[in-house]
Design an enzyme around this catalytic site. Structure first.
Site, PDB file in Angstrom:
ATOM      1  N   ASP A 260      68.143 -25.958  50.018  1.00 48.42           N
ATOM      2  CA  ASP A 260      69.071 -26.701  49.055  1.00 48.42           C
ATOM      3  C   ASP A 260      69.972 -27.664  49.874  1.00 48.42           C
ATOM      4  OD1 ASP A 260      70.546 -27.724  46.802  1.00 48.42           O
ATOM      5  OD2 ASP A 260      71.876 -26.148  46.766  1.00 48.42           O
TER       6      ASP A 260
ATOM      7  N   ASN B 246      69.372 -31.326  50.361  1.00 48.28           N
ATOM      8  CA  ASN B 246      69.000 -32.471  50.531  1.00 48.28           C
ATOM      9  C   ASN B 246      69.687 -33.727  50.162  1.00 48.28           C
ATOM     10  OD1 ASN B 246      66.864 -30.802  51.550  1.00 48.28           O
ATOM     11  ND2 ASN B 246      65.392 -31.406  49.937  1.00 48.28           N
TER      12      ASN B 246
ATOM     13  N   HIS C 171      65.329 -35.630  50.611  1.00 49.96           N
ATOM     14  CA  HIS C 171      64.097 -35.003  50.428  1.00 49.96           C
ATOM     15  C   HIS C 171      62.995 -35.197  51.353  1.00 49.96           C
ATOM     16  CE1 HIS C 171      65.965 -33.636  46.754  1.00 49.96           C
ATOM     17  NE2 HIS C 171      65.965 -35.034  46.110  1.00 49.96           N
TER      18      HIS C 171
ATOM     19  N   THR D 205      62.513 -25.151  37.355  1.00 51.89           N
ATOM     20  CA  THR D 205      62.382 -25.465  36.061  1.00 51.89           C
ATOM     21  C   THR D 205      63.716 -26.275  35.602  1.00 51.89           C
ATOM     22  OG1 THR D 205      63.298 -23.309  35.409  1.00 51.89           O
ATOM     23  CG2 THR D 205      60.886 -23.781  35.383  1.00 51.89           C
ATOM     24  N   GLU D 206      64.685 -26.163  36.019  1.00 47.76           N
ATOM     25  CA  GLU D 206      65.881 -27.014  35.713  1.00 47.76           C
ATOM     26  C   GLU D 206      65.995 -28.461  36.399  1.00 47.76           C
ATOM     27  OE1 GLU D 206      66.042 -23.704  36.716  1.00 47.76           O
ATOM     28  OE2 GLU D 206      66.388 -22.934  34.336  1.00 47.76           O
TER      29      GLU D 206
ATOM     30  N   TRP E  36      63.872 -30.527  36.470  1.00 46.05           N
ATOM     31  CA  TRP E  36      63.289 -31.471  35.569  1.00 46.05           C
ATOM     32  C   TRP E  36      64.299 -32.556  34.971  1.00 46.05           C
ATOM     33  CZ3 TRP E  36      58.410 -32.506  36.576  1.00 46.05           C
ATOM     34  CH2 TRP E  36      57.549 -31.617  36.849  1.00 46.05           C
TER      35      TRP E  36
ATOM     36  N   LEU F  17      49.746 -16.591  57.715  1.00 45.79           N
ATOM     37  CA  LEU F  17      50.845 -16.452  56.614  1.00 45.79           C
ATOM     38  C   LEU F  17      50.645 -17.014  55.360  1.00 45.79           C
ATOM     39  CD1 LEU F  17      54.152 -17.003  56.314  1.00 45.79           C
ATOM     40  CD2 LEU F  17      53.890 -18.974  56.741  1.00 45.79           C
TER      41      LEU F  17
ATOM     42  N   ARG G 108      74.554 -19.033  45.017  1.00 46.52           N
ATOM     43  CA  ARG G 108      73.834 -18.563  43.617  1.00 46.52           C
ATOM     44  C   ARG G 108      72.373 -18.561  43.808  1.00 46.52           C
ATOM     45  NH1 ARG G 108      76.766 -23.327  42.275  1.00 46.52           N
ATOM     46  NH2 ARG G 108      75.307 -25.151  42.673  1.00 46.52           N
TER      47      ARG G 108
ATOM     48  N   GLU H 122      68.223  -8.882  50.685  1.00 47.79           N
ATOM     49  CA  GLU H 122      69.250  -9.019  51.290  1.00 47.79           C
ATOM     50  C   GLU H 122      69.499 -10.730  51.251  1.00 47.79           C
ATOM     51  OE1 GLU H 122      71.425  -7.064  52.974  1.00 47.79           O
ATOM     52  OE2 GLU H 122      69.889  -5.488  52.541  1.00 47.79           O
TER      53      GLU H 122
HETATM   54  C1  IPE Z   1      67.856 -24.875  43.697  1.00 51.87           C
HETATM   55  O1  IPE Z   1      68.612 -25.906  43.982  1.00 51.87           O
HETATM   56  C2  IPE Z   1      66.644 -25.176  43.397  1.00 51.87           C
HETATM   57  C3  IPE Z   1      65.942 -25.656  44.614  1.00 51.87           C
HETATM   58  C4  IPE Z   1      66.235 -25.721  45.790  1.00 51.87           C
HETATM   59  C5  IPE Z   1      64.432 -25.950  44.296  1.00 51.87           C
HETATM   60  P1  IPE Z   1      69.564 -26.951  43.165  1.00 51.87           P
HETATM   61  O2  IPE Z   1      70.378 -27.887  43.783  1.00 51.87           O
HETATM   62  O3  IPE Z   1      68.634 -27.236  41.827  1.00 51.87           O
HETATM   63  O4  IPE Z   1      70.602 -25.743  42.385  1.00 51.87           O
HETATM   64  P2  IPE Z   1      71.963 -25.820  41.670  1.00 51.87           P
HETATM   65  O5  IPE Z   1      71.834 -27.044  40.614  1.00 51.87           O
HETATM   66  O6  IPE Z   1      72.830 -26.307  42.847  1.00 51.87           O
HETATM   67  O7  IPE Z   1      72.461 -24.515  40.915  1.00 51.87           O
HETATM   68  C1  IPE Z   2      67.263 -29.271  47.150  1.00 54.13           C
HETATM   69  O1  IPE Z   2      68.267 -30.373  47.665  1.00 54.13           O
HETATM   70  C2  IPE Z   2      65.982 -30.124  46.824  1.00 54.13           C
HETATM   71  C3  IPE Z   2      65.638 -29.720  45.429  1.00 54.13           C
HETATM   72  C4  IPE Z   2      66.223 -29.000  44.477  1.00 54.13           C
HETATM   73  C5  IPE Z   2      64.426 -30.235  44.776  1.00 54.13           C
HETATM   74  P1  IPE Z   2      69.051 -30.904  46.418  1.00 54.13           P
HETATM   75  O2  IPE Z   2      68.395 -32.188  45.911  1.00 54.13           O
HETATM   76  O3  IPE Z   2      69.484 -30.003  45.315  1.00 54.13           O
HETATM   77  O4  IPE Z   2      70.246 -31.455  47.300  1.00 54.13           O
HETATM   78  P2  IPE Z   2      71.787 -31.201  46.996  1.00 54.13           P
HETATM   79  O5  IPE Z   2      72.290 -29.834  46.567  1.00 54.13           O
HETATM   80  O6  IPE Z   2      72.210 -32.137  45.723  1.00 54.13           O
HETATM   81  O7  IPE Z   2      72.665 -31.805  48.144  1.00 54.13           O
HETATM   82 MG    MG Z   3      71.049 -28.756  45.356  1.00 53.62          MG
END
Ligand code: IPE
Ligand code: IPE
Ligand code: MG
Length: 238
Positions: free
Chosen positions: A17, A19, A34, A63-64, A66, A128, A191, A204
């Site tokens: 998370d 990016n 990304h 799934t969210e 999208w 792996l 989370r 963990e």
């Molecule tokens: C969780 O990150 C999903 C991935 C890293 C693929 P999100 O950025 O989608 O999660 P929320 O919205 O902060 O909970």
């Molecule tokens: C995680 O990075 C990648 C995906 C969920 C696809 P984010 O795109 O959620 O980046 P932030 O959380 O908005 O910084």
């Molecule tokens: Mg994110």
């Protein structure tokens, strides 16, 4: 599959998370974040290889996710194809077996076919297991398992008294994969965001403020040091 309490670190799962925030901090558009994620994936594969870790699951698209703007979703899907085509040679050389978890049928045809080809090509590899979670949701996975189990009951192949925790585990997407020993999440969020709900019951958790594109080998080693300092009791006593 329930992890063996006596086994060494077998399975690392990472919620990649941050990016978007990484890019914003640099005055770039979110999608540049990304693109910058690739090196971190490369490092994670490398470290797992060195340590002899058997499974690395990377949460790449939920799934969210999208629900994000169409342009971002379609960029991520293109990036997925680019990642596979650009890395398959190297992954294969490293004896990595590429796998996925999630509702692969939701993906556009291009990236889905690229993935399928790459999985086929690396299916005999014994190093792996790199598992990409794509269109993955823990609740979707549980729902799909319930549907299969309910179907077994409705056809009379199964009796409700046969529903054990092991049977539920056996209906998860990758039932041969041990539960993750550690779930790492970058970017400061603390989370699960619908990741491995069933499988992480005794994992963990390591949360780090580092954004995913800045999470390289050194940061992964630090996270694993934290994991090793924990006492896993699985409800028992030491
Ligand atoms: C969780 O990150 C999903 C991935 C890293 C693929 P999100 O950025 O989608 O999660 P929320 O919205 O902060 O909970
Ligand atoms: C995680 O990075 C990648 C995906 C969920 C696809 P984010 O795109 O959620 O980046 P932030 O959380 O908005 O910084
Ligand atoms: Mg994110």
């Amino acid at each position: 599959m329930r992890s063996d309490p006596k086994a060494d670190l077998q399975h690392i799962a990472i919620i990649m998370d941050g990016n978007g925030r990484w890019a914003r901090k640099r005055g770039l558009t979110r999608i540049k974040g990304h693109s910058a994620a690739e090196r971190s994936i490369h490092d994670a594969v490398e470290v797992c290889g060195e340590l002899g870790v058997e499974y690395l699951t990377l949460y790449a698209f939920s799934t969210e996710n999208w629900s994000r703007p169409k342009a971002e979703v379609s960029f991520i899907m293109k990036l997925l194809s680019r990642f596979i085509k650009g890395n398959i040679e190297d992954l294969d050389d490293k004896n990595v077996k590429l796998r996925t978890t999630g509702r692969l049928n939701d993906l556009p045809e291009g990236p889905r076919q690229d993935l399928e080809r790459a999985m086929e090509r690396t299916s005999g590899n014994t190093g792996l297991n790199l598992i990409l979670a794509l269109s993955y949701g823990g609740r979707a996975e549980l729902r799909d398992a319930f549907v299969q189990i309910a179907h077994g009951i409705s056809t009379g192949d199964m009796d409700p008294s046969e529903i054990t925790e092991e049977l539920i585990s056996a209906h998860m997407y990758n039932s041969d994969v041990p539960d993750p020993d550690v779930v790492i999440r970058t970017s400061g969020e603390q989370r699960l965001s619908n990741f491995l709900l069933w499988e992480s019951a005794y994992s963990e958790f390591v949360f780090t403020p580092v954004l995913w594109p800045d999470f390289h080998a050194e940061q992964l080693h630090n996270a694993l040091d934290q994991y090793r300092s924990r006492k896993r009791r699985f409800g028992g006593l030491e």
